[in-house]
Design an enzyme around this catalytic site. Structure first.
Site, PDB file in Angstrom:
ATOM      1  N   LYS A 141      35.584   2.276 -10.696  1.00  8.97           N
ATOM      2  CA  LYS A 141      36.495   2.333  -9.414  1.00  8.97           C
ATOM      3  C   LYS A 141      36.140   1.303  -8.402  1.00  8.97           C
ATOM      4  O   LYS A 141      36.922   0.838  -7.751  1.00  8.97           O
ATOM      5  CB  LYS A 141      36.938   3.892  -8.823  1.00  8.97           C
ATOM      6  CG  LYS A 141      37.539   4.681  -9.788  1.00  8.97           C
ATOM      7  CD  LYS A 141      38.137   5.880  -9.025  1.00  8.97           C
ATOM      8  CE  LYS A 141      38.897   6.815 -10.369  1.00  8.97           C
ATOM      9  NZ  LYS A 141      39.291   7.878  -9.525  1.00  8.97           N
TER      10      LYS A 141
ATOM     11  N   LYS B 123      42.421   4.290 -21.379  1.00  6.63           N
ATOM     12  CA  LYS B 123      42.983   5.496 -21.267  1.00  6.63           C
ATOM     13  C   LYS B 123      44.369   5.238 -20.439  1.00  6.63           C
ATOM     14  O   LYS B 123      44.320   4.383 -19.551  1.00  6.63           O
ATOM     15  CB  LYS B 123      42.246   6.703 -20.615  1.00  6.63           C
ATOM     16  CG  LYS B 123      41.631   6.399 -19.162  1.00  6.63           C
ATOM     17  CD  LYS B 123      40.967   7.501 -18.630  1.00  6.63           C
ATOM     18  CE  LYS B 123      40.854   7.147 -16.900  1.00  6.63           C
ATOM     19  NZ  LYS B 123      40.656   8.357 -16.158  1.00  6.63           N
TER      20      LYS B 123
ATOM     21  N   LYS C  69      46.940   6.620 -14.147  1.00  9.36           N
ATOM     22  CA  LYS C  69      47.910   6.666 -12.753  1.00  9.36           C
ATOM     23  C   LYS C  69      47.788   5.157 -12.173  1.00  9.36           C
ATOM     24  O   LYS C  69      48.609   4.745 -11.490  1.00  9.36           O
ATOM     25  CB  LYS C  69      47.546   7.523 -11.732  1.00  9.36           C
ATOM     26  CG  LYS C  69      47.625   9.022 -11.954  1.00  9.36           C
ATOM     27  CD  LYS C  69      47.183   9.825 -10.798  1.00  9.36           C
ATOM     28  CE  LYS C  69      46.570  11.264 -11.516  1.00  9.36           C
ATOM     29  NZ  LYS C  69      45.748  12.052 -10.374  1.00  9.36           N
TER      30      LYS C  69
HETATM   31  P1  TYM Z   1      42.578  13.366 -12.156  1.00  2.53           P
HETATM   32  O1  TYM Z   1      43.412  13.785 -11.042  1.00  2.53           O
HETATM   33  O2  TYM Z   1      42.515  11.925 -12.151  1.00  2.53           O
HETATM   34  O3  TYM Z   1      43.449  13.816 -13.581  1.00  2.53           O
HETATM   35  C1  TYM Z   1      43.777  15.211 -13.636  1.00  2.53           C
HETATM   36  C2  TYM Z   1      43.445  15.819 -15.322  1.00  2.53           C
HETATM   37  O4  TYM Z   1      44.199  14.824 -16.213  1.00  2.53           O
HETATM   38  C3  TYM Z   1      43.265  14.434 -17.140  1.00  2.53           C
HETATM   39  N1  TYM Z   1      43.494  13.133 -17.544  1.00  2.53           N
HETATM   40  C4  TYM Z   1      43.724  12.935 -18.856  1.00  2.53           C
HETATM   41  N2  TYM Z   1      43.618  13.601 -19.854  1.00  2.53           N
HETATM   42  C5  TYM Z   1      43.811  12.959 -20.865  1.00  2.53           C
HETATM   43  N3  TYM Z   1      43.998  11.700 -21.178  1.00  2.53           N
HETATM   44  C6  TYM Z   1      44.146  10.785 -20.163  1.00  2.53           C
HETATM   45  N4  TYM Z   1      44.659   9.285 -20.272  1.00  2.53           N
HETATM   46  C7  TYM Z   1      44.074  11.491 -18.830  1.00  2.53           C
HETATM   47  N5  TYM Z   1      44.009  10.967 -17.634  1.00  2.53           N
HETATM   48  C8  TYM Z   1      43.665  11.996 -16.746  1.00  2.53           C
HETATM   49  C9  TYM Z   1      41.879  14.385 -16.077  1.00  2.53           C
HETATM   50  O5  TYM Z   1      40.553  14.344 -17.060  1.00  2.53           O
HETATM   51  C10 TYM Z   1      41.830  15.598 -15.367  1.00  2.53           C
HETATM   52  O6  TYM Z   1      41.618  16.851 -16.108  1.00  2.53           O
HETATM   53  N6  TYM Z   1      38.155  14.636 -10.430  1.00  2.53           N
HETATM   54  C11 TYM Z   1      39.471  15.251 -10.741  1.00  2.53           C
HETATM   55  C12 TYM Z   1      40.060  16.164 -10.379  1.00  2.53           C
HETATM   56  C13 TYM Z   1      39.397  17.373  -9.992  1.00  2.53           C
HETATM   57  C14 TYM Z   1      38.795  18.461 -10.575  1.00  2.53           C
HETATM   58  C15 TYM Z   1      37.953  19.313  -9.693  1.00  2.53           C
HETATM   59  C16 TYM Z   1      38.980  18.846 -11.814  1.00  2.53           C
HETATM   60  C17 TYM Z   1      38.941  17.711  -8.617  1.00  2.53           C
HETATM   61  N7  TYM Z   1      38.053  18.644  -8.417  1.00  2.53           N
HETATM   62  C18 TYM Z   1      37.315  20.493 -10.169  1.00  2.53           C
HETATM   63  C19 TYM Z   1      38.509  19.936 -12.457  1.00  2.53           C
HETATM   64  C20 TYM Z   1      37.575  20.789 -11.628  1.00  2.53           C
HETATM   65  C21 TYM Z   1      40.500  14.082 -11.310  1.00  2.53           C
HETATM   66  O7  TYM Z   1      40.323  13.007 -10.508  1.00  2.53           O
HETATM   67  O8  TYM Z   1      41.359  14.227 -12.189  1.00  2.53           O
END
Ligand code: TYM
Length: 329
Positions: free
Chosen positions: A115, A197, A200
């Site tokens: 990032k 992957k 967003k």
């Molecule tokens: P975030 O918001 O980027 O994504 C949310 C969830 O979606 C999953 N994900 C995917 N899974 C499969 N294929 C993909 N292409 C794909 N893109 C996204 C992510 O792995 C995630 O599970 N840091 C985290 C948010 C967070 C969090 C937490 C998660 C903050 N605190 C505590 C668990 C526990 C994040 O940015 O996810």
């Protein structure tokens, strides 16, 4: 309190949600609700690690709650809440920053490196520190299991390391959480570039099916999806990574095995399979969007109010213990 194991997970409102978020994370959560004590958070403090338009952020924060509800997360079984409603998240993050996190831990985070590369000179300290806030999210609730997509595994491992260090340096305080990722779907790839992957923030949106895509736009994206050489429809990650990704989406949305999908498309080409997949995706989106559109602002507000009340009780218990250990009065 019952003695079910605790699940915690969250999504940041930094963009519209897509099939990767749904298949890698949310649909897995839905299946876990009966067996575990679940907390599902909208982690809005994570979103501001990169610049957000304030009004869009407010709207997206509420929209994610709608996505949770439309996907089948049941607020009577699971706690759905906003990170910003429970101040202990940022409070614990600060304490962990000071007591248990080394610069060298955060320097290893691959997601930060990626990032930071894309954000040029305007990289915030918050973006660097983000995994500590994520650790605080998880540790506040005595979490046993964190169901996520595979891009979050390194962050959960760091969370365990921070917890271990705190427990060692002060006194046993935090439970060590385990990561849970799906066998299939933990990494849904972009339709236009199967080496990346689905994301967003990916450039352009032709590789990404958003949950709020217009049906015809989604169909077009599937029909345009990159495929591999050859023509036989079969799951083979080495030989056919692009097609295998499409087959995984098909498999997860229909419940059909790879073997059965292969049989269904025996003697047909990639084009026929993509037509079939487009029908599957459009059917899913139609049903999903119908539920999503029926959820009112009032319902969202009610769910969040109740969720915050439940989450606060648990978070306050943990932070009290932590402050006592550290000497904060
Ligand atoms: P975030 O918001 O980027 O994504 C949310 C969830 O979606 C999953 N994900 C995917 N899974 C499969 N294929 C993909 N292409 C794909 N893109 C996204 C992510 O792995 C995630 O599970 N840091 C985290 C948010 C967070 C969090 C937490 C998660 C903050 N605190 C505590 C668990 C526990 C994040 O940015 O996810």
């Amino acid at each position: 309190m019952n003695n079910k194991k605790v699940i915690f997970s969250g999504i940041k409102p930094s963009g519209d949600l897509h099939l990767g978020n749904y298949l890698g994370a949310i649909s897995q959560w839905v299946e876990l609700q009966d067996k575990y004590e679940c907390l599902f958070c909208v982690v809005n403090y994570h979103a501001i690690t990169v610049r957000q338009d304030p009004e869009t952020l407010k709207q997206r924060t509420k929209d994610i709650v709608r996505v949770y509800l439309a996907s089948g997360i049941n607020p009577k079984k699971s706690t759905i809440f906003l990170q910003s409603d429970v101040y202990e998240h940022t409070e614990l993050a600060w304490i962990l920053n000071c007591t248990s996190t080394r610069m060298s831990d955060l320097n290893k985070m691959t997601q930060f490196k990626d990032k930071a590369r894309n954000n040029g000179t305007s990289v915030s300290v918050g973006l660097f520190d983000y995994p500590v806030l994520m650790a605080a999210d998880i540790l506040l609730y005595n979490t046993d299991i964190v169901p996520v997509g595979d891009d979050q595994v390194q962050h959960v491992e760091l969370c365990r390391d921070l917890a271990k260090r705190f427990n060692h340096d002060y006194a046993p305080t935090f439970k060590l959480p385990e990561v849970m990722i799906r066998k299939q779907g933990a990494r849904i790839m972009s339709l236009s570039n199967p080496e990346n992957k689905m994301s967003k923030s990916a450039e352009g949106d032709s590789g990404c099916i958003f949950l709020n895509d217009a049906l015809e736009a989604a169909r077009k994206k599937i029909m345009k999806a990159v495929t591999d050489s050859g023509s036989e429809v079969k799951y083979d990650l080495n030989e056919k990574p692009a097609l295998s990704n499409l087959m995984t989406i098909y498999h997860l949305l229909t419940g059909e095995s790879y073997k059965d999908i292969k049989k269904d498309y025996e003697g047909q080409g990639y084009g026929d399979f993509k037509k079939g997949l487009a029908d599957v995706v459009v059917k899913f989106l139609t049903e999903f969007q119908k539920k999503y559109n029926a959820i009112s602002d009032k319902e969202v507000a009610k769910v969040l109010e109740r969720g915050a009340t439940c989450a606060k009780v648990l978070a306050q218990e943990t932070i009290k213990k932590v402050k006592e250990r550290v000497g904060i009065i």
